[in-house]
Write a protein that holds these residues in place. Structure first.
Motif, PDB file in Angstrom:
ATOM      1  N   ASN A   9      -1.772-156.786  83.145  1.00 34.44           N
ATOM      2  CA  ASN A   9      -2.707-155.746  83.553  1.00 34.44           C
ATOM      3  C   ASN A   9      -3.175-156.060  84.970  1.00 34.44           C
ATOM      4  OD1 ASN A   9      -3.028-154.173  81.023  1.00 34.44           O
ATOM      5  ND2 ASN A   9      -3.815-156.097  80.231  1.00 34.44           N
ATOM      6  N   ASP A  22     -13.324-162.669  85.060  1.00 35.26           N
ATOM      7  CA  ASP A  22     -13.556-161.611  84.085  1.00 35.26           C
ATOM      8  C   ASP A  22     -12.322-160.730  83.910  1.00 35.26           C
ATOM      9  OD1 ASP A  22     -15.005-159.813  82.349  1.00 35.26           O
ATOM     10  OD2 ASP A  22     -15.143-158.444  84.056  1.00 35.26           O
ATOM     11  N   GLY A  24     -12.682-158.102  81.442  1.00 35.90           N
ATOM     12  CA  GLY A  24     -13.230-156.977  80.698  1.00 35.90           C
ATOM     13  C   GLY A  24     -12.889-155.611  81.267  1.00 35.90           C
ATOM     14  N   TRP A  25     -12.523-155.539  82.501  1.00 34.51           N
ATOM     15  CA  TRP A  25     -12.160-154.283  83.146  1.00 34.51           C
ATOM     16  C   TRP A  25     -10.830-153.735  82.639  1.00 34.51           C
ATOM     17  CZ3 TRP A  25      -7.496-154.828  85.416  1.00 34.51           C
ATOM     18  CH2 TRP A  25      -7.085-156.132  85.712  1.00 34.51           C
ATOM     19  N   SER A  26     -10.066-154.544  81.902  1.00 37.40           N
ATOM     20  CA  SER A  26      -8.721-154.129  81.491  1.00 37.40           C
ATOM     21  C   SER A  26      -8.608-153.866  79.991  1.00 37.40           C
ATOM     22  CB  SER A  26      -7.695-155.186  81.905  1.00 37.40           C
ATOM     23  OG  SER A  26      -7.940-156.413  81.235  1.00 37.40           O
ATOM     24  N   SER A  27      -9.688-153.476  79.347  1.00 34.77           N
ATOM     25  CA  SER A  27      -9.631-153.193  77.904  1.00 34.77           C
ATOM     26  C   SER A  27      -8.677-152.036  77.647  1.00 34.77           C
ATOM     27  CB  SER A  27     -11.021-152.851  77.381  1.00 34.77           C
ATOM     28  OG  SER A  27     -11.868-153.964  77.531  1.00 34.77           O
ATOM     29  N   SER A  29      -6.622-148.907  75.802  1.00 34.94           N
ATOM     30  CA  SER A  29      -6.751-147.829  74.832  1.00 34.94           C
ATOM     31  C   SER A  29      -5.845-148.165  73.650  1.00 34.94           C
ATOM     32  CB  SER A  29      -6.295-146.505  75.456  1.00 34.94           C
ATOM     33  OG  SER A  29      -4.905-146.575  75.784  1.00 34.94           O
ATOM     34  N   PHE A  33      -2.526-150.480  73.891  1.00 36.12           N
ATOM     35  CA  PHE A  33      -2.408-151.660  73.028  1.00 36.12           C
ATOM     36  C   PHE A  33      -1.107-151.591  72.233  1.00 36.12           C
ATOM     37  CE2 PHE A  33      -3.134-154.282  69.293  1.00 36.12           C
ATOM     38  CZ  PHE A  33      -3.645-155.439  69.868  1.00 36.12           C
ATOM     39  N   HIS A  59      -8.489-166.374  71.211  1.00 34.02           N
ATOM     40  CA  HIS A  59      -8.727-165.168  70.406  1.00 34.02           C
ATOM     41  C   HIS A  59      -7.644-164.892  69.355  1.00 34.02           C
ATOM     42  CE1 HIS A  59     -10.187-161.188  69.415  1.00 34.02           C
ATOM     43  NE2 HIS A  59      -8.975-160.719  69.605  1.00 34.02           N
ATOM     44  N   GLU A  73      -4.145-154.822  65.557  1.00 36.55           N
ATOM     45  CA  GLU A  73      -4.616-156.152  65.957  1.00 36.55           C
ATOM     46  C   GLU A  73      -4.087-157.230  65.011  1.00 36.55           C
ATOM     47  OE1 GLU A  73      -8.848-154.877  68.009  1.00 36.55           O
ATOM     48  OE2 GLU A  73      -8.708-155.006  65.822  1.00 36.55           O
ATOM     49  N   HIS A 146      -4.780-150.463  86.096  1.00 38.51           N
ATOM     50  CA  HIS A 146      -6.033-149.868  85.608  1.00 38.51           C
ATOM     51  C   HIS A 146      -6.801-149.276  86.790  1.00 38.51           C
ATOM     52  CE1 HIS A 146      -5.986-151.601  81.459  1.00 38.51           C
ATOM     53  NE2 HIS A 146      -5.057-152.335  82.040  1.00 38.51           N
TER      54      HIS A 146
END
Length: 186
Positions: A9, A22, A24-27, A29, A33, A59, A73, A146
């Motif tokens: 990403n 960080d 978090g900007w690349s979550s 959809s 996914f 994770h 997931e 993104h």
């Protein structure tokens, strides 16, 4: 000979992580996914730099047991655990989940692995991927852009000694204005 894929990403300005690390900007959809999941299922060996290894291994080993984990997931977590992995690092590291550590010359080991039999390999991590790029080992690029400018951080593309002509294999837009592009080496 195995194919080597480098994909991550990216922000529009070409970074894979913000200056503070960080992500978090690349979550993604649900559609993105699933695209990543499909691509990961086709990989026979994951090659990680230490930083990406630490992010993934913090994770995914137990993500299928988290409350609220959806079917996608769960499948991703199981595939991640089951797929063989190599982590490249200059320091000792304890690993699990079908993983081994290489502390020596990453380019030499990737070259050796690429010459062998097996399914495609995916290199992850900007520095490790950059080393593979500079060595001319990458066959395919998966660039998921993104709609955000980070203004700095870890760049996806390293400085190269010359041009590297590519052929567009796929492009599409997914929810959230994310553009998926795949390029092959010409």
């Amino acid at each position: 000979m195995r194919k080597l894929i480098f994909g991550m990403n990216l922000s529009v300005d070409g970074y894979v992580a913000a200056p503070d690390g960080d992500l978090g900007w690349s979550s993604p959809s649900d559609e993105l996914f699933e695209w990543w999941s499909e691509r990961e299922r086709a990989v026979g060996l994951f090659l990680y730099g230490r930083g990406l290894w630490e992010a993934m291994s913090s994770h995914w080993p137990t993500a299928d047991r988290l409350p609220g984990a959806n079917a996608a997931e769960v499948a991703f977590a199981r595939n991640w655990r089951d797929t063989p992995k190599v982590v490249f690092t200059s320091t000792a590291l304890d690993v699990d989940w079908n993983t081994r550590v290489v502390t020596g010359d990453a380019v030499a080991e990737i070259t050796r692995l690429k010459a062998g039999d097996g399914g495609p390999m995916r290199v992850g991590g900007a520095r490790l991927g950059g080393a593979a790029m500079r060595a001319g080992l990458v066959d395919e690029y998966e660039i998921v852009t993104h709609p955000v400018l980070l203004g700095g951080g870890d760049p996806f593309f390293p400085a190269l000694d010359g041009r590297a002509p590519l052929e567009l294999l796929e492009t599409r837009t997914v929810p959230g204005g994310v553009v998926v592009s795949r390029y092959g080496k010409r």
